[in-house]
Design a protein around this motif. Structure first.
Motif, PDB file in Angstrom:
ATOM      1  N   TYR A  40       0.781  -1.287  -0.120  1.00  0.00           N
ATOM      2  CA  TYR A  40       0.046   0.031  -0.131  1.00  0.00           C
ATOM      3  C   TYR A  40       0.804   1.170  -0.138  1.00  0.00           C
ATOM      4  N   THR A  41       1.886   1.311   0.720  1.00  0.00           N
ATOM      5  CA  THR A  41       2.734   2.453   0.758  1.00  0.00           C
ATOM      6  C   THR A  41       3.472   2.680  -0.632  1.00  0.00           C
ATOM      7  N   GLN A  42       3.825   1.530  -1.214  1.00  0.00           N
ATOM      8  CA  GLN A  42       4.383   1.764  -2.693  1.00  0.00           C
ATOM      9  C   GLN A  42       3.198   2.000  -3.581  1.00  0.00           C
ATOM     10  N   CYS A  43       2.115   1.570  -3.348  1.00  0.00           N
ATOM     11  CA  CYS A  43       1.010   2.262  -4.484  1.00  0.00           C
ATOM     12  C   CYS A  43       0.858   3.617  -4.156  1.00  0.00           C
ATOM     13  N   LEU A  44       0.805   4.390  -2.815  1.00  0.00           N
ATOM     14  CA  LEU A  44       0.746   5.515  -2.843  1.00  0.00           C
ATOM     15  C   LEU A  44       1.794   6.353  -3.280  1.00  0.00           C
ATOM     16  N   LYS A  45       2.914   5.718  -3.054  1.00  0.00           N
ATOM     17  CA  LYS A  45       4.159   6.574  -3.649  1.00  0.00           C
ATOM     18  C   LYS A  45       4.059   6.616  -4.889  1.00  0.00           C
ATOM     19  N   GLU A  46       3.553   5.805  -5.866  1.00  0.00           N
ATOM     20  CA  GLU A  46       3.716   5.657  -7.317  1.00  0.00           C
ATOM     21  C   GLU A  46       2.417   6.219  -7.822  1.00  0.00           C
ATOM     22  N   GLY A  47       1.254   6.035  -7.097  1.00  0.00           N
ATOM     23  CA  GLY A  47       0.138   6.473  -7.677  1.00  0.00           C
ATOM     24  C   GLY A  47      -0.439   5.353  -8.496  1.00  0.00           C
ATOM     25  N   GLU A  48      -0.092   4.168  -8.080  1.00  0.00           N
ATOM     26  CA  GLU A  48      -0.950   3.128  -8.865  1.00  0.00           C
ATOM     27  C   GLU A  48      -2.294   2.632  -8.603  1.00  0.00           C
ATOM     28  N   THR A  49      -2.957   2.296  -9.224  1.00  0.00           N
ATOM     29  CA  THR A  49      -4.528   1.697  -8.853  1.00  0.00           C
ATOM     30  C   THR A  49      -4.634   0.486  -9.431  1.00  0.00           C
ATOM     31  N   SER A  50      -3.764  -0.530  -9.370  1.00  0.00           N
ATOM     32  CA  SER A  50      -3.965  -1.741  -9.476  1.00  0.00           C
ATOM     33  C   SER A  50      -5.004  -2.528  -8.566  1.00  0.00           C
ATOM     34  N   ASP A  51      -5.270  -3.757  -8.971  1.00  0.00           N
ATOM     35  CA  ASP A  51      -6.252  -4.725  -7.983  1.00  0.00           C
ATOM     36  C   ASP A  51      -5.428  -5.022  -6.759  1.00  0.00           C
ATOM     37  N   ASN A  52      -4.202  -4.878  -6.600  1.00  0.00           N
ATOM     38  CA  ASN A  52      -3.385  -5.433  -5.574  1.00  0.00           C
ATOM     39  C   ASN A  52      -3.299  -4.120  -4.606  1.00  0.00           C
ATOM     40  N   CYS A  53      -3.352  -2.985  -5.124  1.00  0.00           N
ATOM     41  CA  CYS A  53      -3.365  -1.542  -4.566  1.00  0.00           C
ATOM     42  C   CYS A  53      -4.861  -1.468  -3.806  1.00  0.00           C
ATOM     43  N   GLU A  54      -5.775  -1.871  -4.746  1.00  0.00           N
ATOM     44  CA  GLU A  54      -7.341  -1.874  -3.878  1.00  0.00           C
ATOM     45  C   GLU A  54      -7.412  -2.790  -2.923  1.00  0.00           C
ATOM     46  N   PHE A  55      -6.774  -4.032  -3.220  1.00  0.00           N
ATOM     47  CA  PHE A  55      -7.034  -4.874  -2.075  1.00  0.00           C
ATOM     48  C   PHE A  55      -6.013  -4.532  -0.778  1.00  0.00           C
ATOM     49  N   ALA A  56      -5.159  -4.032  -0.947  1.00  0.00           N
ATOM     50  CA  ALA A  56      -4.189  -3.756  -0.093  1.00  0.00           C
ATOM     51  C   ALA A  56      -4.685  -2.509   0.866  1.00  0.00           C
ATOM     52  N   HIS A  57      -5.343  -1.602   0.074  1.00  0.00           N
ATOM     53  CA  HIS A  57      -6.113  -0.323   0.548  1.00  0.00           C
ATOM     54  C   HIS A  57      -7.292  -0.810   1.702  1.00  0.00           C
ATOM     55  N   ARG A  58      -7.984  -1.772   1.042  1.00  0.00           N
ATOM     56  CA  ARG A  58      -9.106  -2.167   1.863  1.00  0.00           C
ATOM     57  C   ARG A  58      -8.494  -2.928   3.120  1.00  0.00           C
ATOM     58  N   ALA A  59      -7.518  -3.701   3.233  1.00  0.00           N
ATOM     59  CA  ALA A  59      -6.901  -4.577   4.118  1.00  0.00           C
ATOM     60  C   ALA A  59      -6.302  -3.219   5.349  1.00  0.00           C
ATOM     61  N   ALA A  60      -5.783  -1.853   4.414  1.00  0.00           N
ATOM     62  CA  ALA A  60      -5.085  -1.289   5.377  1.00  0.00           C
ATOM     63  C   ALA A  60      -6.088  -0.610   6.324  1.00  0.00           C
ATOM     64  N   ILE A  61      -7.235  -0.159   5.655  1.00  0.00           N
ATOM     65  CA  ILE A  61      -8.231   0.103   6.349  1.00  0.00           C
ATOM     66  C   ILE A  61      -8.760  -0.568   7.606  1.00  0.00           C
ATOM     67  N   MET A  62      -8.944  -1.879   7.324  1.00  0.00           N
ATOM     68  CA  MET A  62      -9.045  -2.987   8.308  1.00  0.00           C
ATOM     69  C   MET A  62      -8.264  -2.870   9.396  1.00  0.00           C
ATOM     70  N   PHE A  63      -6.865  -2.815   9.271  1.00  0.00           N
ATOM     71  CA  PHE A  63      -5.978  -2.831  10.205  1.00  0.00           C
ATOM     72  C   PHE A  63      -5.820  -1.417  10.793  1.00  0.00           C
ATOM     73  N   ALA A  64      -5.948  -0.396  10.138  1.00  0.00           N
ATOM     74  CA  ALA A  64      -6.102   0.962  10.888  1.00  0.00           C
ATOM     75  C   ALA A  64      -7.350   0.844  12.155  1.00  0.00           C
ATOM     76  N   GLN A  65      -8.428   0.218  11.824  1.00  0.00           N
ATOM     77  CA  GLN A  65      -9.634   0.307  12.496  1.00  0.00           C
ATOM     78  C   GLN A  65      -9.483  -0.807  13.552  1.00  0.00           C
ATOM     79  N   THR A  66      -9.193  -1.968  13.474  1.00  0.00           N
ATOM     80  CA  THR A  66      -9.266  -2.880  14.232  1.00  0.00           C
ATOM     81  C   THR A  66      -7.838  -4.120  14.184  1.00  0.00           C
ATOM     82  N   GLY A  67      -6.997  -3.576  14.048  1.00  0.00           N
ATOM     83  CA  GLY A  67      -5.704  -4.092  14.042  1.00  0.00           C
ATOM     84  C   GLY A  67      -5.171  -4.221  15.524  1.00  0.00           C
ATOM     85  N   LYS A  68      -4.115  -5.204  15.617  1.00  0.00           N
ATOM     86  CA  LYS A  68      -3.656  -5.505  16.739  1.00  0.00           C
ATOM     87  C   LYS A  68      -2.662  -4.341  17.218  1.00  0.00           C
ATOM     88  N   PRO A  69      -2.294  -4.099  18.581  1.00  0.00           N
ATOM     89  CA  PRO A  69      -1.568  -2.978  18.932  1.00  0.00           C
ATOM     90  C   PRO A  69      -0.246  -3.203  18.143  1.00  0.00           C
TER      91      PRO A  69
END
Length: 91
Positions: A40-69
């Motif tokens: 996700y960090t690489q996607c943000l850096k490069e401005g990429e909009t692939s399926d991998n970036c979308e899936f990583a973004h969704r997972a990143a939101i989940m980790f930011a909301q409910t991830g372990k400490p």
């Protein structure tokens, strides 16, 4: 003539496919926080909009909301940095 055309098509297809990245599922990213963060960090850096970036973004939101400490804070910080960049750009 036909053999040359067929050979050209096969070689061209192999070259094109060799440049493709493997797409991982959203579920995979949700099980691999470190890889999610890196992708996700690489996607943000490069401005990429692939399926991998979308899936990583969704997972990143989940980790930011409910991830372990530790993991949660890492993703929260990433989203805060991105928000600050957008604000500086539009502000």
């Amino acid at each position: 003539m036909f053999k040359r055309l067929l050979t050209l098509c096969v070689v061209s297809g192999a070259v094109i496919l060799s440049g493709c990245k493997e797409t991982k599922s959203e579920a995979w990213y949700k099980q691999h926080p470190d890889e999610t963060y890196n992708v996700y960090t690489q996607c943000l850096k490069e401005g990429e909009t692939s399926d991998n970036c979308e899936f990583a973004h969704r997972a990143a939101i989940m980790f930011a909301q409910t991830g372990k400490p530790g993991i949660k804070e890492k993703f929260e910080a990433l989203f805060q940095q991105e928000a600050a960049k957008r604000k500086a750009f539009t502000g």
